[in-house]
Every structure is written in structure tokens, then in C-alpha cells.
Write an enzyme that holds these catalytic residues in place. Structure first.
Site, mmCIF file in Angstrom:
data_model
loop_
_atom_site.group_PDB
_atom_site.id
_atom_site.type_symbol
_atom_site.label_atom_id
_atom_site.label_comp_id
_atom_site.label_asym_id
_atom_site.label_seq_id
_atom_site.Cartn_x
_atom_site.Cartn_y
_atom_site.Cartn_z
ATOM 1 N N SER A 9 26.095 28.981 -12.315
ATOM 2 C CA SER A 9 26.555 30.091 -11.472
ATOM 3 C C SER A 9 28.080 30.112 -11.437
ATOM 4 O O SER A 9 28.718 29.166 -10.960
ATOM 5 C CB SER A 9 26.009 29.927 -10.062
ATOM 6 N N HIS A 34 24.817 32.929 -14.601
ATOM 7 C CA HIS A 34 24.401 33.594 -13.359
ATOM 8 C C HIS A 34 25.637 34.139 -12.643
ATOM 9 O O HIS A 34 26.619 33.414 -12.447
ATOM 10 C CB HIS A 34 23.668 32.568 -12.493
ATOM 11 N N HIS A 67 23.044 38.807 -10.072
ATOM 12 C CA HIS A 67 22.337 38.658 -8.796
ATOM 13 C C HIS A 67 23.084 39.488 -7.752
ATOM 14 O O HIS A 67 24.172 39.108 -7.322
ATOM 15 C CB HIS A 67 22.318 37.163 -8.434
ATOM 16 N N MET A 138 15.247 32.093 -3.374
ATOM 17 C CA MET A 138 16.480 31.517 -2.831
ATOM 18 C C MET A 138 16.171 30.183 -2.152
ATOM 19 O O MET A 138 15.331 30.112 -1.255
ATOM 20 C CB MET A 138 17.131 32.462 -1.820
HETATM 21 C C1 DX5 Z 1 24.226 31.771 -3.240
HETATM 22 C C2 DX5 Z 1 24.265 32.202 -4.692
HETATM 23 C C3 DX5 Z 1 23.998 31.072 -5.640
HETATM 24 C C4 DX5 Z 1 25.079 30.020 -5.646
HETATM 25 C C5 DX5 Z 1 24.580 28.778 -6.310
HETATM 26 O O1 DX5 Z 1 24.406 32.870 -2.432
HETATM 27 O O2 DX5 Z 1 23.303 33.198 -4.923
HETATM 28 O O3 DX5 Z 1 23.804 31.578 -6.949
HETATM 29 O O4 DX5 Z 1 26.219 30.468 -6.327
HETATM 30 O O5 DX5 Z 1 25.573 27.780 -6.172
HETATM 31 P P1 DX5 Z 1 25.190 26.296 -5.737
HETATM 32 O O6 DX5 Z 1 24.405 25.728 -6.886
HETATM 33 O O7 DX5 Z 1 26.511 25.646 -5.556
HETATM 34 O O8 DX5 Z 1 24.388 26.374 -4.489
HETATM 35 ZN ZN ZN Z 2 22.779 33.651 -7.069
#
Ligand code: DX5
Ligand code: ZN
Length: 229
Positions: A9, A34, A67, A138
């Protein structure tokens, strides 16, 4: 059988060194990147959109997984494809007309994704699951990277997998938020196909190694489940 996919991400990247981060992603074994778009309304944070995603589109050679954590996501679906999206994920909680929006994403030629927040049961997807190519479960409350993984996610992934098989849907299961190496095996065993990893990739000293390690564990778990040696 498809190998599990690792999707770093970008939210957790060092934005003062984006060029370097893009090069790392291109060199890595990650199949997808992502991209978290936040509007400050659906979630209490604002991230990035067009200018950053234009740079991503120009340099990143991986599949772009967008996303959308925003209200009225239908306003921006076309733009996402213009910016090179291969999948666009919208939130169940943010849509009055989810069915229509999923249809719209598919018609634009992309993978249609729906995300559900930690409080949303998987059952609400019963009547759209055949129109979905990706369900994003999520595993934190959306809005911020670096949060702790919610353990109930394993159970949700199992129930979702059961629904997907029963409904003969081809949807992939993605898990997003707080995913670390220690969660990977159990997530794959529960039915996850795509693992999003922000902090556990970009926050590591050697992100390439972190991606490789996660991918190896995921593939090993998947092969063991399918009894392939
Ligand atoms: C949260 C996002 C995730 C986040 C993941 O709102 O949708 O995609 O960036 O990052 P980590 O792995 O640090 O939780
Ligand atoms: Zn995300």
C-alpha cells in the site's frame, strides 16, 4: 489455483522519495500496488488522488488496485480507469446504489471491488457477490495506515469464502489493514487471495525482502492447502 497476491500500500511509502519507492515496487515480487484514495468525509483523513496517481501510472509497472474511501465514489470511477486502474474498490457503506456502481466498474473494463468495514457483516454481500471480482475485508477501521490488525478478520474471511463457493462467484478475497508477516499463513488458510501490506513493507529496512518473505509464506500455505508439493 492462483497464487496469493501481495499488494503493497503506497500510503505507507516515503512521499519525499516517491521515485525510489516506485523503483522498489517495480523490482519487487509484488503483483499489485494498492492505492488508498481518502476524501476526508467517508474517513477522517485525506490522502492523494490525480497528481500522485499520474506519477504512479507513469512509472509503476504493476497492476494498480485503487481503494476508494469516499462518498459518492461513482463520480470518480471513470477517472480511476483514466489513471490506469486495473481494479476499483468502493465501500459498501458509502453507496446507495452498490449494485449499479459495480456494474458501472465492470462496464468500464476493470475488476469491480467492494470493501466492507470491520463492523459490516459479510452477509450483506449475498445479493451482489456474483457481480463482484474482489471483496476487500477491512482488518482495521479505514482512514489510516499503521493500525493494529483486528483478529475477527479470520472468521469473516472464512464466512466470505463459504459464501463465494456456495454462490459460485469468482470474487477474490482481499484483506486490508495492519497485515504483518505473522498473519499471512492463517489469512491464506482462511481463504484470503490478496494481502495488502503498507507499514509491514515500506516501514521495513529491506522492503524487497519483506515482500518476498510474505509472498513465500502465502504461496507455501496455499500449496499446502491444495495438497501440492
Ligand atoms: C487503511 C488503508 C490501508 C492501509 C494499509 O485505511 O485502506 O490500505 O494503507 O496500511 P497498513 O498495512 O500500514 O495498515
Ligand atoms: Zn486500502
Amino acid at each position: 489455483m492462483q497464487n496469493p497476491i501481495i499488494a503493497p500500500s503506497l500510503l505507507a511509502a516515503d512521499f519525499s522519495q516517491l521515485q525510489k519507492e516506485f523503483a522498489m515496487i517495480n523490482e519487487s515480487q509484488a503483483e499489485w500496488l494498492h492505492l488508498d484514495v481518502m476524501d476526508g468525509v467517508f474517513v477522517p483523513n485525506i490522502s492523494f488522488f490525480t497528481p500522485v496517481l499520474q506519477a504512479v501510472q507513469r512509472y509503476v509497472k504493476k497492476k494498480l488496485d485503487m481503494h476508494l474511501m469516499m462518498v459518492e465514489p461513482e463520480k470518480f470511477i471513470k477517472r480511476c480507469f483514466y489513471l490506469g486502474a486495473s481494479s476499483v474498490t468502493i465501500h459498501y457503506e458509502a453507496c446507495n446504489h452498490l449494485h449499479e456502481n459495480l456494474y458501472y466498474i465492470r462496464r468500464e473494463g476493470g475488476r469491480a471491488g467492494v470493501a466492507i468495514n470491520p463492523h459490516t457483516p459479510v452477509d450483506v454481500l449475498e445479493d451482489v457477490i456474483q457481480m463482484v471480482d474482489l471483496v476487500c475485508v477491512m482488518s482495521v477501521n479505514p482512514g489510516f495506515g499503521g493500525q493494529a490488525f483486528i483478529e475477527n478478520t479470520y472468521h469473516k474471511v472464512e464466512r466470505l469464502k463459504e459464501m463465494i463457493l456456495r454462490k459460485r462467484s469468482n470474487a477474490l478475497i482481499q484483506v486490508d489493514g495492519g497485515v504483518q508477516l505473522q498473519h499471512v499463513r492463517k489469512l491464506v488458510e482462511s481463504g484470503a487471495d490478496v494481502l495488502v501490506a503498507g507499514t509491514s513493507v515500506f516501514g521495513e529496512e529491506d522492503p524487497l525482502h519483506a515482500i518476498r518473505q510474505m509472498r513465500d509464506v502465502a504461496i507455501k500455505a496455499s500449496l499446502a492447502m491444495h495438497n501440492v508439493r
